[in-house]
Write a protein that holds these residues in place. Structure first.
Motif, PDB file in Angstrom:
ATOM      1  N   ARG A  13      13.641  12.907  17.127  1.00 52.18           N
ATOM      2  CA  ARG A  13      14.476  12.858  18.322  1.00 52.18           C
ATOM      3  C   ARG A  13      13.649  13.055  19.577  1.00 52.18           C
ATOM      4  O   ARG A  13      13.844  12.386  20.571  1.00 52.18           O
ATOM      5  N   ASN A  14      12.738  14.007  19.515  1.00 56.33           N
ATOM      6  CA  ASN A  14      11.855  14.240  20.657  1.00 56.33           C
ATOM      7  C   ASN A  14      10.441  13.919  20.178  1.00 56.33           C
ATOM      8  O   ASN A  14       9.773  14.730  19.560  1.00 56.33           O
ATOM      9  N   LYS A  15      10.030  12.677  20.454  1.00 52.48           N
ATOM     10  CA  LYS A  15       8.804  12.167  19.820  1.00 52.48           C
ATOM     11  C   LYS A  15       7.560  12.944  20.224  1.00 52.48           C
ATOM     12  O   LYS A  15       6.686  13.187  19.396  1.00 52.48           O
ATOM     13  N   ILE A  16       7.499  13.332  21.489  1.00 48.69           N
ATOM     14  CA  ILE A  16       6.304  14.051  21.945  1.00 48.69           C
ATOM     15  C   ILE A  16       6.206  15.401  21.244  1.00 48.69           C
ATOM     16  O   ILE A  16       5.145  15.787  20.749  1.00 48.69           O
ATOM     17  N   ARG A  17       7.365  16.081  21.147  1.00 47.50           N
ATOM     18  CA  ARG A  17       7.341  17.379  20.487  1.00 47.50           C
ATOM     19  C   ARG A  17       7.009  17.223  19.006  1.00 47.50           C
ATOM     20  O   ARG A  17       6.226  17.993  18.453  1.00 47.50           O
ATOM     21  N   THR A  18       7.593  16.202  18.367  1.00 52.14           N
ATOM     22  CA  THR A  18       7.301  15.960  16.956  1.00 52.14           C
ATOM     23  C   THR A  18       5.799  15.750  16.755  1.00 52.14           C
ATOM     24  O   THR A  18       5.203  16.313  15.842  1.00 52.14           O
ATOM     25  N   ALA A  19       5.201  14.941  17.642  1.00 50.08           N
ATOM     26  CA  ALA A  19       3.765  14.680  17.527  1.00 50.08           C
ATOM     27  C   ALA A  19       2.979  15.978  17.647  1.00 50.08           C
ATOM     28  O   ALA A  19       2.041  16.219  16.868  1.00 50.08           O
ATOM     29  N   ALA A  20       3.370  16.832  18.583  1.00 49.41           N
ATOM     30  CA  ALA A  20       2.658  18.096  18.778  1.00 49.41           C
ATOM     31  C   ALA A  20       2.799  18.992  17.549  1.00 49.41           C
ATOM     32  O   ALA A  20       1.814  19.557  17.061  1.00 49.41           O
ATOM     33  N   VAL A  21       4.029  19.079  17.031  1.00 56.12           N
ATOM     34  CA  VAL A  21       4.267  19.931  15.852  1.00 56.12           C
ATOM     35  C   VAL A  21       3.476  19.412  14.662  1.00 56.12           C
ATOM     36  O   VAL A  21       2.829  20.180  13.941  1.00 56.12           O
ATOM     37  N   VAL A  22       3.506  18.090  14.465  1.00 60.95           N
ATOM     38  CA  VAL A  22       2.783  17.502  13.333  1.00 60.95           C
ATOM     39  C   VAL A  22       1.286  17.746  13.476  1.00 60.95           C
ATOM     40  O   VAL A  22       0.600  18.045  12.503  1.00 60.95           O
ATOM     41  N   ALA A  23       0.779  17.656  14.707  1.00 56.87           N
ATOM     42  CA  ALA A  23      -0.651  17.887  14.918  1.00 56.87           C
ATOM     43  C   ALA A  23      -1.029  19.311  14.509  1.00 56.87           C
ATOM     44  O   ALA A  23      -2.007  19.518  13.784  1.00 56.87           O
ATOM     45  N   VAL A  24      -0.227  20.281  14.937  1.00 58.39           N
ATOM     46  CA  VAL A  24      -0.529  21.676  14.591  1.00 58.39           C
ATOM     47  C   VAL A  24      -0.396  21.891  13.077  1.00 58.39           C
ATOM     48  O   VAL A  24      -1.237  22.534  12.448  1.00 58.39           O
ATOM     49  N   LEU A  25       0.653  21.291  12.505  1.00 57.71           N
ATOM     50  CA  LEU A  25       0.847  21.408  11.056  1.00 57.71           C
ATOM     51  C   LEU A  25      -0.311  20.768  10.295  1.00 57.71           C
ATOM     52  O   LEU A  25      -0.738  21.269   9.261  1.00 57.71           O
ATOM     53  N   THR A  26      -0.795  19.654  10.810  1.00 54.75           N
ATOM     54  CA  THR A  26      -1.910  18.962  10.165  1.00 54.75           C
ATOM     55  C   THR A  26      -3.120  19.879  10.058  1.00 54.75           C
ATOM     56  O   THR A  26      -3.763  19.959   9.014  1.00 54.75           O
ATOM     57  N   VAL A  27      -3.411  20.577  11.150  1.00 55.90           N
ATOM     58  CA  VAL A  27      -4.559  21.481  11.130  1.00 55.90           C
ATOM     59  C   VAL A  27      -4.362  22.550  10.053  1.00 55.90           C
ATOM     60  O   VAL A  27      -5.229  22.762   9.205  1.00 55.90           O
ATOM     61  N   ALA A  28      -3.174  23.173  10.058  1.00 56.03           N
ATOM     62  CA  ALA A  28      -2.913  24.252   9.097  1.00 56.03           C
ATOM     63  C   ALA A  28      -2.908  23.733   7.665  1.00 56.03           C
ATOM     64  O   ALA A  28      -3.546  24.305   6.780  1.00 56.03           O
ATOM     65  N   ILE A  29      -2.199  22.625   7.441  1.00 60.42           N
ATOM     66  CA  ILE A  29      -2.090  22.088   6.081  1.00 60.42           C
ATOM     67  C   ILE A  29      -3.430  21.523   5.623  1.00 60.42           C
ATOM     68  O   ILE A  29      -3.853  21.733   4.488  1.00 60.42           O
ATOM     69  N   GLY A  30      -4.112  20.821   6.522  1.00 63.29           N
ATOM     70  CA  GLY A  30      -5.427  20.266   6.197  1.00 63.29           C
ATOM     71  C   GLY A  30      -6.382  21.370   5.784  1.00 63.29           C
ATOM     72  O   GLY A  30      -7.097  21.261   4.792  1.00 63.29           O
ATOM     73  N   LEU A  31      -6.369  22.452   6.549  1.00 62.00           N
ATOM     74  CA  LEU A  31      -7.237  23.588   6.238  1.00 62.00           C
ATOM     75  C   LEU A  31      -6.855  24.189   4.882  1.00 62.00           C
ATOM     76  O   LEU A  31      -7.714  24.476   4.048  1.00 62.00           O
ATOM     77  N   ALA A  32      -5.553  24.344   4.667  1.00 66.43           N
ATOM     78  CA  ALA A  32      -5.079  24.913   3.400  1.00 66.43           C
ATOM     79  C   ALA A  32      -5.546  24.058   2.229  1.00 66.43           C
ATOM     80  O   ALA A  32      -6.085  24.574   1.243  1.00 66.43           O
ATOM     81  N   LEU A  33      -5.370  22.743   2.343  1.00 69.93           N
ATOM     82  CA  LEU A  33      -5.754  21.850   1.244  1.00 69.93           C
ATOM     83  C   LEU A  33      -7.259  21.867   1.035  1.00 69.93           C
ATOM     84  O   LEU A  33      -7.748  21.912  -0.100  1.00 69.93           O
ATOM     85  N   ALA A  34      -8.022  21.846   2.126  1.00 70.18           N
ATOM     86  CA  ALA A  34      -9.482  21.861   2.005  1.00 70.18           C
ATOM     87  C   ALA A  34      -9.937  23.135   1.304  1.00 70.18           C
ATOM     88  O   ALA A  34     -10.826  23.113   0.455  1.00 70.18           O
ATOM     89  N   MET A  35      -9.285  24.248   1.653  1.00 66.67           N
ATOM     90  CA  MET A  35      -9.645  25.526   1.038  1.00 66.67           C
ATOM     91  C   MET A  35      -9.300  25.523  -0.445  1.00 66.67           C
ATOM     92  O   MET A  35     -10.031  26.058  -1.266  1.00 66.67           O
TER      93      MET A  35
END
Ligand SMILES: Nc1ncnc2c1ncn2[C@@H]1O[C@H](COP(=O)(O)OP(=O)(O)OP(=O)(O)O)[C@@H](O)[C@H]1O
Ligand SMILES: [Mg+2]
Lengths: 487, 234
Positions: A13-35
């Motif tokens: 619904r709010n594309k800019i906010r979604t992009a921001a949330v996904v970006a932050v989640l990507t960092v956290a999830i990416g780090l989790a998976l890499a670990m």
């Protein structure tokens, strides 16, 4: 329009906010998976290393190992005691003899002085007993051997000079030849517990009995032009070559195996053992058996070790890397969950009135809650997809970065230990493969297996559901009358 | 069909309490079209929210077909709102990021109507309220106020409720479209036996009503009623 479709629509619904949330989640999830990947890779390596050590424990006299150190020798009585320790499947006693070539001994004036601590005889010589043989070592002394010999010789030279006539003999020692190890064994295994690879002839038959037969390393047999059936002497006593074996290393092949009884008879020390090779029934029981064995034999009488000691430090530092990556995985996962929790709480507050509308037109609480959980999962899915791509590129470098920063010091010590063995660059047979701890550590490659990624993503989804559950339950508290309140 | 007993709803605003609904009692028979007028802030919307189980009264009770709302648990109230009530909100209260059709389909989705059936019915309802077919798939926030109002009416009719509560349903419509909506509501009450209670200042709608009420100082008074021919018994 289903609940799912509505959730997906709401997530964007709010594309800019979604992009921001996904970006932050990507960092956290990416780090989790890499670990997680790093954790698995290191774990696999640890298992591999443990498996290479196998289920074999080595018992040495307390304070001594091989031809070095002091303390009291091991006895047959202790071997019997070791056999009664739970999970121990077999105990093989060995008796090591250090054989000097007779010609070398002849050049010295007194043979008895030689046994007390001649060149290369090693200090102490508690567990090994020196004897003479007509065999010639298959390994040339070379630079390492001579250097070793000189350093031993210096200390000896002082005594020699004080003794007078011996001094000159020691100074002009042109052809130094390496000692040959003869090991008495109770079973057809080498001194590390591995089965002997017999290349010609047969084994020694009954390893418990006096047989007058011997197994020769391939290169030693060649050097002395011996084959199955030939004879040679140890301390003047004749032995028949029953077979030859290949240990895989030049040092390992410069060796002789006798039955334990023969070796004890040659040393004139019945009942005495240099080492015991204890086999444990399974990998899981190695640690407990080691502790039990140490307790049974007494720490003042015997040292129990598992495989290579520098391998142990490598494993323990790898284990700490494993621990660090696990903590980081959990922390990154919790962060992802927290991000989802906060963003969903925010969304619920923002859509208070809309939730009121849904309730006013008859939506059950669980439908609304489900809609929010699904919306959180849409965000988690986007974060996981991008995060998995990031992780598959980053995990290799993360794993090696973790290992190199955490183990450089350990690796350095490991190398020094391996290189510094006395006796002409050769410790025990089998000491070679783990010479460089560094090498072994950098060989941890974090390959991204789909199963591990899938497990990681499943964990992310679990956390996302937990994170979304709180806000979803909050929606149940919103009353339909909200619909009449102003925006 | 609906029986209201001594209904009171009070609000605390600051240190004083106001009672926009203060002892309201009335009964409406099945298929009755009733209207309520009253000054702004007199409590008309508040009364409708109590009848539609959006809010709980401070005291008093609403009895629908013999069932007391005060005695129902929340899940049953949800079911009541979903099945028995069609609510047309003064501010429409549509979901802004969904299309007109999707909004009308929502109550049917909650009621478990199959997807094909609900989309067919949604289109039919939107045609009944005279929404241009090309606007059926358009998102709510791209529709005019009058168009939104008609989508809101269509949504209220979706589950064929037995009681329609409409708050100024013709407020944003031109005279001609308004007349059409009035005709639609009136035919629902007459032909489908739907009980309808509208808050309205629209004289032509009020004129169609079987019974007319005025809300004043928290109390409801009925104006001289003009009984419709062959009005069904309650
Ligand atoms: N939640 C609330 N808290 C406090 N006061 C409220 C609340 N809801 C409504 N009121 C007050 O109750 C009174 C009645 O409000 P209501 O919305 O029912 O009026 P209305 O008759 O529908 O007016 P309008 O014709 O303007 O729509 C108003 O004075 C309003 O301020
Ligand atoms: Mg109002």
């Amino acid at each position: 329009m289903s609940v799912l479709a509505r959730s997906v629509g709401n997530a964007f619904r709010n594309k800019i906010r979604t992009a921001a949330v996904v970006a932050v989640l990507t960092v956290a999830i990416g780090l989790a998976l890499a670990m997680l990947v790093a954790n698995q890779a290191v774990g696999a390596k640890v298992q591999e290393l443990n498996a290479s050590v196998g289920t074999v424990l080595t018992v040495n006299p307390a304070g001594g190992q091989g031809f070095e150190g002091g303390g009291e020798p091991l006895t047959a009585e202790q071997a019997a005691k070791a056999a009664t320790v739970p999970n121990v499947t077999s105990v093989v006693g060995t008796k090591a003899l250090r054989m000097r070539t007779e010609t070398t001994t002849a050049s010295g004036t007194s043979g008895t002085t030689q046994t007390q601590g001649g060149p290369g005889g090693g200090p102490g010589g508690q567990a090994a007993t020196a004897v003479t043989t007509n065999l010639t070592a298959a390994v040339d002394a070379g630079t390492l051997g001579n250097r070793n010999n000189t350093s031993n010789g210096t200390g000896n030279g002082a005594t020699g000079n004080a003794a007078g006539p011996n001094g000159t003999a020691n100074q002009t020692q042109p052809a130094f030849s390496l000692p040959i190890t003869a090991t008495g064994i109770e079973a057809e295994v080498d001194s590390t517990g591995k089965a002997l690879n017999i290349t010609s002839g047969t084994g020694l038959g009954d390893y418990k009995a006096v047989s007058g037969k011997a197994l020769l390393g391939t290169t030693l047999a060649e050097k002395n032009k011996l084959s199955v059936g030939s004879t040679f002497t140890i301390n003047g006593q004749t032995f028949t070559v029953a077979g030859t074996f290949d240990a895989g290393t030049a040092f390992g092949n410069n060796a002789v195996y006798l039955t334990l009884a023969d070796a004890q008879k040659l040393a004139n020390l019945p009942d005495e053992l240099s080492t015991m090779i204890v086999t444990v029934n399974s990998m899981e029981n190695v640690d407990s058996a080691k502790t039990a064995l140490q307790a049974a034999l007494g720490s003042d009488k015997a040292d129990v070790t598992q495989g290579q000691r520098n391998l142990e430090t490598a494993v323990s530092s790898l284990n700490s890397v494993k621990g660090i990556s696990l903590v980081a995985f959990i922390a990154a996962l919790a962060t992802a969950g927290l991000i989802i929790l906060l963003i969903m709480v925010m969304l619920v507050r923002e859509r208070r009135r809309e939730i009121g509308v849904l309730k006013a037109i008859g939506a059950p609480n669980r439908t609304i809650g489900l809609q929010f959980v699904l919306e959180a999962l849409v965000l988690a899915t986007l974060g996981s997809v991008v995060g998995a791509v990031v992780a598959s590129f980053a995990s290799g470098s993360i794993a090696s970065a973790l290992i190199s920063t955490n183990t450089t010091t350990t690796a350095g010590t490991g190398q020094r230990g391996a290189g510094g063995f006395p006796g002409g660059g050769a410790g025990f047979p089998g000491g070679g493969p783990f010479g460089g701890a560094q090498q072994l550590l950098t060989s941890v490659t974090a390959s991204v297996s789909p199963e591990i990624l899938a497990a990681g993503v499943a964990a992310v989804f679990g956390v996302a559901i937990i994170g979304a559950l709180v806000p979803a339950l909050l929606t149940a508290r919103i009353r339909p009358i909200e619909v009449l309140r102003g925006e | 069909m609906i029986e209201v007993k001594d209904l009171v709803r009070q609000f605390k605003s600051g240190d004083r309490t106001i009672k926009p609904v203060n002892g309201v009692s009335f009964e409406l028979g099945k298929g009755t079209l009733a209207s309520i007028v009253g000054k702004s802030g007199s409590g008309k919307s508040t009364l409708l929210s109590l009848l539609g189980a959006l809010d709980k009264p401070t005291s008093g009770d609403v009895i629908v077909d013999g069932v007391s709302l005060a005695a129902l648990p929340d899940t049953k109230l949800t079911e009541y709102r979903r099945r028995d009530i069609g609510f047309v909100f003064q501010q429409f209260n549509l979901i802004p990021n969904l299309s007109a059709v999707d909004n009308v389909m929502l109550p049917m989705e909650f009621a478990g109507v199959r997807k094909a059936a609900r989309s067919a019915r949604a289109k039919e309802l939107l045609e009944q309220v005279q929404l241009d077919p090309e606007k059926h798939g358009r998102r709510i926030n791209r529709l005019s106020g009058g168009e939104q109002q008609r989508v809101a009416i269509a949504r209220a009719l979706a589950n064929e409720p037995k009681l329609i509560l409409a708050d100024e349903p013709t407020g944003n419509l031109d005279e001609q479209t308004g007349e059409h909506i009035i005709a639609l509501l009136s035919s629902l009450s007459r032909d489908h036996n739907t009980t309808i209670l509208v808050v309205t200042h629209d004289r032509s709608l009020a004129n169609k009503a079987d019974r007319r009420f005025r809300l004043q100082q928290g109390r409801l008074s009925e104006e001289a009623s003009r009984q419709r021919v062959a009005a069904p018994a309650s």
